[in-house]
Design an enzyme around this catalytic site. Structure first.
Site, PDB file in Angstrom:
ATOM      1  N   ARG A 116      -4.586   0.675  -1.583  1.00 18.38           N
ATOM      2  CA  ARG A 116      -4.139  -0.765  -1.610  1.00 18.38           C
ATOM      3  C   ARG A 116      -3.587  -0.764  -3.039  1.00 18.38           C
ATOM      4  NH1 ARG A 116      -8.563  -3.898   0.050  1.00 18.38           N
ATOM      5  NH2 ARG A 116      -7.897  -3.367   2.162  1.00 18.38           N
TER       6      ARG A 116
ATOM      7  N   GLU B 263       4.056   7.748   8.518  1.00 16.85           N
ATOM      8  CA  GLU B 263       4.067   6.946   9.759  1.00 16.85           C
ATOM      9  C   GLU B 263       5.581   6.418  10.176  1.00 16.85           C
ATOM     10  OE1 GLU B 263       1.006   3.965   8.368  1.00 16.85           O
ATOM     11  OE2 GLU B 263       2.681   2.504   7.700  1.00 16.85           O
TER      12      GLU B 263
ATOM     13  N   HIS C 130       4.902   0.419   0.833  1.00 13.07           N
ATOM     14  CA  HIS C 130       5.493  -0.423   1.794  1.00 13.07           C
ATOM     15  C   HIS C 130       4.232  -1.406   2.269  1.00 13.07           C
ATOM     16  CE1 HIS C 130       2.460   2.531   3.447  1.00 13.07           C
ATOM     17  NE2 HIS C 130       2.065   1.736   4.662  1.00 13.07           N
TER      18      HIS C 130
ATOM     19  N   HIS D 207       0.377   5.817   1.195  1.00 12.83           N
ATOM     20  CA  HIS D 207      -0.754   6.783   1.754  1.00 12.83           C
ATOM     21  C   HIS D 207      -0.240   8.024   1.118  1.00 12.83           C
ATOM     22  CE1 HIS D 207      -1.190   3.390   4.670  1.00 12.83           C
ATOM     23  NE2 HIS D 207       0.046   3.623   5.454  1.00 12.83           N
TER      24      HIS D 207
ATOM     25  N   GLN E 295       0.745  -1.266   0.110  1.00 14.20           N
ATOM     26  CA  GLN E 295      -0.090  -0.077   0.125  1.00 14.20           C
ATOM     27  C   GLN E 295       0.672   1.229   0.004  1.00 14.20           C
ATOM     28  OE1 GLN E 295      -1.228   0.061   4.549  1.00 14.20           O
ATOM     29  NE2 GLN E 295      -1.680  -1.791   3.505  1.00 14.20           N
TER      30      GLN E 295
END
Length: 323
Positions: free
Chosen positions: A192, A115, A172, A98, A96
């Site tokens: 995804r 993240e 990642h 982000h 996926q």
């Protein structure tokens, strides 16, 4: 009286989840064979955590953010900015990517999702997917549409104690046998890219992919972030700075017996999770036992605290998001 906010986690079953959140952390609510995520410090509507002690017992972090902003240094952020999780990857997660804040606001109505991962456990030979080999967005799109995943995706071996910073735009996924503590922006927007052709047990169909959005938000070419991981001693504690970034700063606090006194300094509030060992936390004359899996917030009115024992914690606080 100043006091820490001790929290009760929220659990999410995932197709790739396992049993370690119960087996390793003894989380009572982590029942079943496919518990993938423990949201341990959260004000996100998809899983707000609840305070289990003191004056605010029974209230969620989201409720406190709305009604007691003084606990968070009168932050002017529209939403509580951080979310801390523990993830148990019994199987590979979907690959996926982000979005950043701008794209997420326009397309999902929430924060972007930068993240980072602190690796708690990794099976022998375990890997993560981290980055890609495409040099242009056109090459990225071609490799995705041709499903040349081995040519596109970059794999990295991992072991316990490794740390990875995963800015928005980074392709990642955790690999099977990896468990991490994740600190992220408070967002649940994920695009995804590839899911190993797994079938959703509920629908009997392949899980939805988000190819166009993934291509739009991926950083091309991939470049590993440059980290400066440093350590310092504070009495009996070793404080390791893992990352200091616009959205958050993350640290590891380690005590091998003895005690250390900490001060808030210029930080509005601090989030912390015990990843190993046990100790006591002393705040304003009160003592709170800590064990593996415990999470808490040290709010703005906690100026000083002491930790004593054999313990490792991951601590974080918000950064100053780029405008």
């Amino acid at each position: 009286m100043s006091e820490p906010l001790l929290l009760t986690p929220v659990f999410h079953d995932k197709i790739w989840g396992g049993t370690k959140l119960h087996d390793e952390f003894k989380f009572r609510g982590a029942t079943g064979d496919h518990v993938g995520e423990a949201w341990i410090i959260s004000a996100h509507p998809n899983g707000p955590t609840t305070v289990r002690n003191g004056d605010y017992r029974g209230q969620t972090v989201a409720e406190l953010w709305e009604s007691h902003r003084e606990l968070f240094g009168m932050s002017e952020d529209a939403v509580f900015p951080l979310l801390t999780k523990i993830l148990d990857a019994n199987q590979d997660l979907s690959v996926q990517v982000h979005p950043d804040d701008e794209y997420a606001k326009a397309h999902a109505g929430e924060l972007g999702k930068t993240e980072c991962w602190y690796v708690l456990e990794a099976a022998e030979g375990a890997e993560i997917y981290y980055g890609h080999h495409a040099q242009t967005r056109e090459e990225l799109a071609e490799l995705i549409k041709a499903e040349k995943w081995d040519e596109l995706l970059r794999k990295v071996p991992v072991k316990a104690g490794d740390f990875f910073y995963v800015p928005a735009g980074t392709i990642h996924a955790l690999g099977a046998g990896v468990m991490v503590l994740e600190t992220q922006q408070s967002s649940d927007t994920t695009y995804r890219l590839y899911d190993f052709d797994r079938v959703d047990a509920t629908t009997g169909k392949l899980r939805e992919l988000h190819i166009e959005d993934s291509i739009n938000v991926t950083t091309v070419p991939h470049e590993d972030p440059k980290l400066s991981i440093t350590s310092e001693k504070i009495e009996a504690a070793t404080i390791t700075t893992l990352v200091e970034a616009p959205h958050f700063s993350v640290y590891k606090w380690s005590l091998d017996g003895g005690y250390a006194q900490f001060h808030r300094n210029d930080v509005p509030y601090t989030l912390a999770t015990v990843i190993d060992g046990q100790a006591t936390l002393s705040v304003d004359g009160m003592v709170y036992p800590l064990k593996k899996g415990d999470s808490f917030i040290l709010p703005a009115d906690v100026e000083d605290w002491t930790i004593q024992g054999h313990i490792d914690l991951i601590a974080s606080h918000p950064g100053i998001a780029e405008k």
